[in-house]
Design a protein around this motif. Structure first.
Motif, mmCIF file in Angstrom:
data_model
loop_
_atom_site.group_PDB
_atom_site.id
_atom_site.type_symbol
_atom_site.label_atom_id
_atom_site.label_comp_id
_atom_site.label_asym_id
_atom_site.label_seq_id
_atom_site.Cartn_x
_atom_site.Cartn_y
_atom_site.Cartn_z
ATOM 1 N N SER A 58 19.279 23.934 54.498
ATOM 2 C CA SER A 58 19.769 22.598 54.171
ATOM 3 C C SER A 58 21.235 22.485 54.574
ATOM 4 O O SER A 58 21.908 23.489 54.834
ATOM 5 N N ARG A 59 21.724 21.249 54.617
ATOM 6 C CA ARG A 59 23.135 21.056 54.971
ATOM 7 C C ARG A 59 24.046 21.754 53.959
ATOM 8 O O ARG A 59 25.050 22.342 54.329
ATOM 9 N N GLU A 60 23.663 21.709 52.714
ATOM 10 C CA GLU A 60 24.478 22.337 51.677
ATOM 11 C C GLU A 60 24.460 23.855 51.822
ATOM 12 O O GLU A 60 25.496 24.526 51.667
ATOM 13 N N GLU A 61 23.291 24.435 52.122
ATOM 14 C CA GLU A 61 23.203 25.879 52.331
ATOM 15 C C GLU A 61 24.044 26.315 53.522
ATOM 16 O O GLU A 61 24.725 27.346 53.469
ATOM 17 N N ARG A 96 26.691 24.760 54.766
ATOM 18 C CA ARG A 96 28.108 24.608 54.424
ATOM 19 C C ARG A 96 28.574 25.765 53.539
ATOM 20 O O ARG A 96 29.669 26.304 53.729
ATOM 21 N N HIS A 97 27.739 26.152 52.586
ATOM 22 C CA HIS A 97 28.095 27.256 51.694
ATOM 23 C C HIS A 97 28.216 28.571 52.463
ATOM 24 O O HIS A 97 29.154 29.355 52.233
ATOM 25 N N THR A 144 31.483 28.580 54.513
ATOM 26 C CA THR A 144 32.656 28.729 53.646
ATOM 27 C C THR A 144 32.757 30.143 53.101
ATOM 28 O O THR A 144 33.838 30.744 53.075
ATOM 29 N N GLU A 145 31.613 30.695 52.672
ATOM 30 C CA GLU A 145 31.631 32.038 52.089
ATOM 31 C C GLU A 145 31.978 33.092 53.134
ATOM 32 O O GLU A 145 32.736 34.027 52.851
#
Length: 368
Positions: A24-27, A29-30, A33-34
């Protein structure tokens, strides 16, 4: 004169490369960042453990997808191959323009296909050869992490995502520390690569003979009756000597990276034992086609470098400590030869002063 159609290499590679894992887009992005955060954290651990300092300030890693990795490597190839391109362009009897044009497109497709294969497997790398920065402000190298490949690997192995990401960062950050903390190392590797390329035989009869050798190698490996690779098949005797030096230094660098990631790991990566076990199995696995291509490209040799280099570093550090081992970074003359990597005591006897105190292994073991 253009030896390789680089634009075609990029378009071919990005067209052929397999898509990454579904996230997903959120996965996504995470993960990005991580990885940036963990690369900064890993660099601190690596510098403290290795005792290699560098004048350059810490930099977050560059996070790319598979097409981004292909484009970055094409830029690196252009820099590496520039001396050979210039030499061929300055020849008294250059090949006809049509021959050059057709040849550059053929090699462009071939390079793109190889990069497409690698782009779905590489977790990260320190990009040593970058186009020069006109301002002179950008660093000479760049650490790149391929986010979809890291996510895909951690899913396939069923390991803890954060632990695995930090573990990968420890290895790749070790390469950045090596090249930013040892001032002469980048130029040494660059000069060896240039010397290797310029030792090529460029006359047509020799080239055809080498291509026939390469074809025989491909046939033998596909049938399962050969152990060679394309690099061995097309190089000259002079190049074999140069490649031996390059192989020795790369074995050292890769082994050092593996040693550091496993030595630091237990203190900051709780599931490191599980990760190492599963990752080692993954390195040795793959389909028959995958193993065949890896052998042809010389990637099996790279796997061997990890093991041999790590064993060399582990034995030297165990006998003379980290400071004794770090004498390896003094100059090109203190680098181990291939024979010394196989027999670390020879390197110790040649490089480490006899009055160097022996350090018990537990003194440098982070689990102690």
């Amino acid at each position: 004169m253009q030896v390789i159609d680089w634009d075609l290499a990029v378009s071919t590679g990005t067209r052929l490369v397999r898509p990454g894992p579904q996230v997903s887009r959120e996965e996504a992005r995470h993960a990005v960042t991580e990885l940036r955060t963990l690369s900064r954290e890993a660099e601190g651990h690596v510098r403290e453990f290795t005792r290699i300092d560098a004048a350059t300030p810490p930099q977050p890693a560059t996070i790319v997808d598979r097409p981004g990795w292909i484009r970055a490597n094409v830029e690196g190839f252009r820099v590496v191959l520039e001396p050979l391109t210039q030499r061929m362009a300055s020849r008294d009897n250059p090949p006809p323009a049509i021959v050059s044009a057709v040849g550059s497109r053929i090699t462009g497709v071939e390079v793109g296909a190889v990069l497409a294969f690698l782009a779905s497997r590489v977790l990260g790398q320190y990009e040593l050869f970058l186009p020069p920065d006109p301002t002179g402000r950008e660093p000479i190298g760049r650490l790149t992490l391929v986010a979809p490949n890291i996510v895909n690997a951690e899913r396939e192995m069923g390991v803890h995502p954060r632990d695995f990401r930090l573990w990968v960062c420890l290895h790749e950050e070790t390469h950045r520390v090596q090249f930013t903390g040892v001032p002469w190392l980048r130029e040494y590797v660059r000069s060896q690569m240039t010397e290797f390329l310029l030792a090529s035989d460029l006359d047509l009869p020799t080239l055809l003979e080498r291509l026939r050798n390469a074809a025989d190698t491909v046939a033998d490996v596909v049938r399962g009756t050969g152990e060679g690779n394309l690099i061995d098949a097309i190089q000259t005797p002079e190049q074999k000597e140069i490649l031996d030096r390059v192989t020795a230094v790369m074995t050292l660098l890769e082994g050092h990276g593996d040693f550091v990631m496993d030595a630091v790991g237990p203190t900051v990566v709780p599931s490191v034992a599980d990760i190492r076990s599963k990752f080692s199995q993954r390195r040795e696995g793959g389909s028959r086609l995958d193993r065949t291509v890896r052998k042809l490209l010389g990637l099996e040799m790279k796997m061997k470098q990890y093991a041999e280099g790590s064993a060399f570093v582990r034995e030297v550090v165990g006998k003379v400590g980290m400071d004794g081992f770090n004498r390896v970074w003094t100059s090109p003359e203190t680098l181990p030869t291939s024979d010394e990597i196989a027999a670390p005591d020879r390197w110790i006897a040649r490089v480490v002063p006899q009055d160097q105190p022996a350090i018990p292994p537990q003194a440098t073991d982070p689990e102690a």
